[in-house]
Design a protein around this motif. Structure first.
Motif, PDB file in Angstrom:
ATOM      1  N   GLN A   1       9.778  -2.812  -9.541  1.00 55.89           N
ATOM      2  CA  GLN A   1      11.149  -2.858  -9.048  1.00 55.89           C
ATOM      3  C   GLN A   1      11.614  -1.520  -8.472  1.00 55.89           C
ATOM      4  O   GLN A   1      12.671  -1.445  -7.845  1.00 55.89           O
ATOM      5  N   LEU A   2      10.813  -0.484  -8.683  1.00 59.42           N
ATOM      6  CA  LEU A   2      11.123   0.823  -8.101  1.00 59.42           C
ATOM      7  C   LEU A   2      10.434   1.015  -6.757  1.00 59.42           C
ATOM      8  O   LEU A   2      10.721   1.971  -6.035  1.00 59.42           O
ATOM      9  N   PHE A   3       9.490   0.122  -6.435  1.00 59.86           N
ATOM     10  CA  PHE A   3       8.805   0.166  -5.157  1.00 59.86           C
ATOM     11  C   PHE A   3       9.322  -0.978  -4.276  1.00 59.86           C
ATOM     12  O   PHE A   3      10.134  -1.793  -4.705  1.00 59.86           O
ATOM     13  N   ASP A   4       8.827  -1.058  -3.057  1.00 58.71           N
ATOM     14  CA  ASP A   4       9.281  -2.066  -2.093  1.00 58.71           C
ATOM     15  C   ASP A   4       8.103  -2.965  -1.717  1.00 58.71           C
ATOM     16  O   ASP A   4       7.199  -2.535  -0.999  1.00 58.71           O
ATOM     17  N   PHE A   5       8.101  -4.188  -2.219  1.00 56.21           N
ATOM     18  CA  PHE A   5       6.965  -5.075  -1.966  1.00 56.21           C
ATOM     19  C   PHE A   5       6.825  -5.437  -0.484  1.00 56.21           C
ATOM     20  O   PHE A   5       5.769  -5.867  -0.045  1.00 56.21           O
ATOM     21  N   ARG A   6       7.868  -5.241   0.293  1.00 52.70           N
ATOM     22  CA  ARG A   6       7.794  -5.568   1.721  1.00 52.70           C
ATOM     23  C   ARG A   6       7.016  -4.509   2.506  1.00 52.70           C
ATOM     24  O   ARG A   6       6.484  -4.808   3.585  1.00 52.70           O
ATOM     25  N   HIS A   7       6.945  -3.291   1.960  1.00 54.44           N
ATOM     26  CA  HIS A   7       6.308  -2.212   2.708  1.00 54.44           C
ATOM     27  C   HIS A   7       5.244  -1.461   1.908  1.00 54.44           C
ATOM     28  O   HIS A   7       4.330  -0.891   2.504  1.00 54.44           O
ATOM     29  N   ASP A   8       5.353  -1.441   0.600  1.00 54.61           N
ATOM     30  CA  ASP A   8       4.443  -0.642  -0.233  1.00 54.61           C
ATOM     31  C   ASP A   8       3.232  -1.466  -0.641  1.00 54.61           C
ATOM     32  O   ASP A   8       3.281  -2.252  -1.592  1.00 54.61           O
ATOM     33  N   VAL A   9       2.136  -1.287   0.083  1.00 55.00           N
ATOM     34  CA  VAL A   9       0.891  -1.964  -0.265  1.00 55.00           C
ATOM     35  C   VAL A   9       0.284  -1.290  -1.501  1.00 55.00           C
ATOM     36  O   VAL A   9       0.270  -0.061  -1.606  1.00 55.00           O
TER      37      VAL A   9
ATOM     38  N   ASN B   1      -3.664   1.565   4.221  1.00 50.15           N
ATOM     39  CA  ASN B   1      -2.245   1.914   4.357  1.00 50.15           C
ATOM     40  C   ASN B   1      -1.515   1.801   3.027  1.00 50.15           C
ATOM     41  O   ASN B   1      -0.292   1.632   2.988  1.00 50.15           O
ATOM     42  N   ALA B   2      -2.264   1.879   1.926  1.00 51.85           N
ATOM     43  CA  ALA B   2      -1.659   1.736   0.599  1.00 51.85           C
ATOM     44  C   ALA B   2      -0.677   2.875   0.323  1.00 51.85           C
ATOM     45  O   ALA B   2      -0.888   4.018   0.753  1.00 51.85           O
ATOM     46  N   LYS B   3       0.381   2.549  -0.401  1.00 52.67           N
ATOM     47  CA  LYS B   3       1.354   3.542  -0.838  1.00 52.67           C
ATOM     48  C   LYS B   3       1.330   3.754  -2.344  1.00 52.67           C
ATOM     49  O   LYS B   3       1.897   4.720  -2.851  1.00 52.67           O
ATOM     50  N   VAL B   4       0.704   2.830  -3.054  1.00 56.56           N
ATOM     51  CA  VAL B   4       0.609   2.908  -4.517  1.00 56.56           C
ATOM     52  C   VAL B   4      -0.819   2.566  -4.903  1.00 56.56           C
ATOM     53  O   VAL B   4      -1.409   1.630  -4.336  1.00 56.56           O
TER      54      VAL B   4
ATOM     55  N   ALA C   1      16.115   8.848 -10.329  1.00 54.30           N
ATOM     56  CA  ALA C   1      17.372   8.372  -9.749  1.00 54.30           C
ATOM     57  C   ALA C   1      17.261   6.894  -9.371  1.00 54.30           C
ATOM     58  O   ALA C   1      18.193   6.104  -9.580  1.00 54.30           O
ATOM     59  N   ARG C   2      16.099   6.505  -8.842  1.00 52.80           N
ATOM     60  CA  ARG C   2      15.876   5.110  -8.481  1.00 52.80           C
ATOM     61  C   ARG C   2      15.869   4.223  -9.725  1.00 52.80           C
ATOM     62  O   ARG C   2      16.386   3.100  -9.709  1.00 52.80           O
TER      63      ARG C   2
END
Length: 465
Positions: free
Chosen positions: A187-195, A236-239, A328-329
């Motif tokens: 819930q702290l990441f963005d499933f639409r953009h964070d692969v 292009n992974a972010k996590v 903060a997030r």
């Protein structure tokens, strides 16, 4: 989406996941489930059948491994095509004959079980009673959403001394198990953009959590020394989720060179690393390895630890250390959440740690588990010799075994008929490009040395090797 109505019986000696797997497989073979049919999600089916999500997921993973179904991102589990319906042969049976009896389970090599005979029950009871003697307002309420401050301070001290991690209590979040904490992270990441990139193989429960939160998942291959960093860098992974101190399930340790390369990747990608340090306390013959978080100078590593292996899963307590840049997030998105671990448990655990019982317990169990590990390795070598290859035996509470020329699923079935539970490791692999190797996963934490030796001796006879 099809509706499944299996009749599951928890008293017949066959694990529920195997009953569910068999039911779905037969429905596909009989042609009742057609190609392209969408199976219920793990969550929906577990609720419908009133069984755990782990049971459903294990059954699905076995079906995936055998090619009966496939997993499509953002779609779900889809029935695969068979060449022709596999109509089962109906045996001629005497209607007056008794139903076949299943053998009781005598030896269970399940991973995740701890030693019940050496649990410090008296000391833990004293800590519980002492915690209840505190002001009722301290333990008869939800408590701080991040967790009891006393426990977070004890975890902070422990992580500094045991894992070399510098953090503050404000960065620590306590939750009811690692999957629940990973769900918070989602819930702290963005499933639409964070692969999300995952080790392949990896802990299947965590993979399910990311899938249920609709993340796109990329499998990253493992080399002999762990994660293929070059392959990760090409995505292009972010996590990325990793188990660097003891890869689950293969057991290798990520060397310092690869750790530094991974930290460089996370800095360049502006992403995050989730480090699951699930059983680093139990290393045999080697010095403790500093956590990846201890090397993190860019504030990009989320460290996740648990009390399940080192103490007991019954208290349902894990924790994570959030980077400052995520706090903060967390405060914004989780402000209305309540703490998920019972306050009395947290206060008891804080006392247990403060008085030194926790680290004494770790030292004691490290010795006990080392003896069990050696009993298992010795028994495998004695009874199987060159026919067995042992993998990932340097740490933790499990190891993998490959029996030359044998199919893992067949070995599991033969063992179960004899009242011995061993487990295929196939569920840890995912993706459509690779067939899981025929590895068996043997846990030894919950078994006595005597039962370990006896169980392996009988497996030799059952498997006729």
């Amino acid at each position: 989406m099809v509706e499944l109505q299996p009749i599951l019986d928890s008293t017949n000696g066959t694990p529920l996941y195997m009953q569910l797997y068999t039911y779905i497989k037969e429905e596909i073979a009989n042609g009742h489930l057609k190609k392209g049919s969408k199976l219920p999600s793990i969550r929906v089916l577990s609720q419908h059948l009133a069984i755990s999500k782990t049971t459903v997921e294990t059954a699905y993973q076995q079906l995936l491994a055998e090619g009966y179904i496939e997993s499509k991102p953002r779609v779900g589990f889809i029935v695969q095509d068979l060449e022709e319906p596999l109509a089962p042969q109906v045996p001629q049976i005497d209607v007056l004959a008794e139903a076949p009896k299943t053998n009781p389970i005598r030896y269970n090599f399940r991973y995740g079980h701890i030693d019940p005979d050496h649990f410090p029950l008296k000391t833990w009871r004293k800590c519980l009673l002492a915690a209840m003697d505190a002001e009722r307002s301290e333990w008869l309420w939800y408590g701080d959403r991040q967790g009891d401050i006393d426990l977070r301070e004890e975890i902070q001290r422990y992580l500094y001394h045991a894992r070399g991690i510098h953090c503050s209590p404000e960065q620590i979040v306590i939750g009811s198990g690692t999957p629940q904490l990973i769900g918070l992270l989602c819930q702290l990441f963005d499933f639409r953009h964070d692969v999300v990139a995952l080790e392949n193989p990896c802990y299947n429960v965590i993979r399910t959590v990311f899938q249920n939160h609709h993340f796109s998942i990329l499998p990253i291959e493992l080399e002999e020394d762990g994660l293929n960093i070059d392959q990760l860098q090409a995505t292009n992974a972010k996590v990325v989720y990793v188990t660097p101190s003891h890869q689950l399930p293969l057991g290798m340790v990520l060397p310092i060179g690869k750790r530094q390369k991974l930290l460089k990747w996370v800095q360049q990608s502006n992403g995050f690393i989730i480090e699951d340090d699930y059983d680093s306390e139990f290393r045999y013959g080697n010095k403790p390895i500093p956590a990846l978080k201890a090397l993190d100078t860019e504030d990009r590593v989320v460290y996740v630890g648990t009390f399940s292996k080192v103490f007991t899963p019954a208290i349902r307590a894990s924790y994570m250390v959030l980077p400052q840049r995520l706090l903060a997030r967390f405060y914004e998105r989780c402000a209305n959440y309540h703490q998920t671990v019972a306050t009395i448990v947290q206060k008891s655990l804080a006392l247990f740690m403060r008085e030194g019982h926790f680290e004494r317990h770790i030292r004691r169990m490290r010795t006990i588990y080392a003896k069990k590990r050696q009993a298992l390795i010795g028994a495998i070598r004695e009874h199987f010799g060159d026919q067995a290859t042992i993998i990932g035996d340097k740490a933790g509470l499990h190891l993998l075994v490959e029996i030359k020329g044998k199919d893992a699923a067949e070995l599991v079935q033969k063992a179960e008929k004899a009242g011995i539970l061993v487990y295929s490791a196939a569920k840890y692999w995912f993706g459509n490009d690779e067939t899981p190797p025929p590895y068996l996963l043997l846990g030894f934490g919950g078994m006595s040395e005597k039962d370990i030796r006896a169980g392996i001796r009988e497996l030799k006879q059952v498997w006729e090797i």
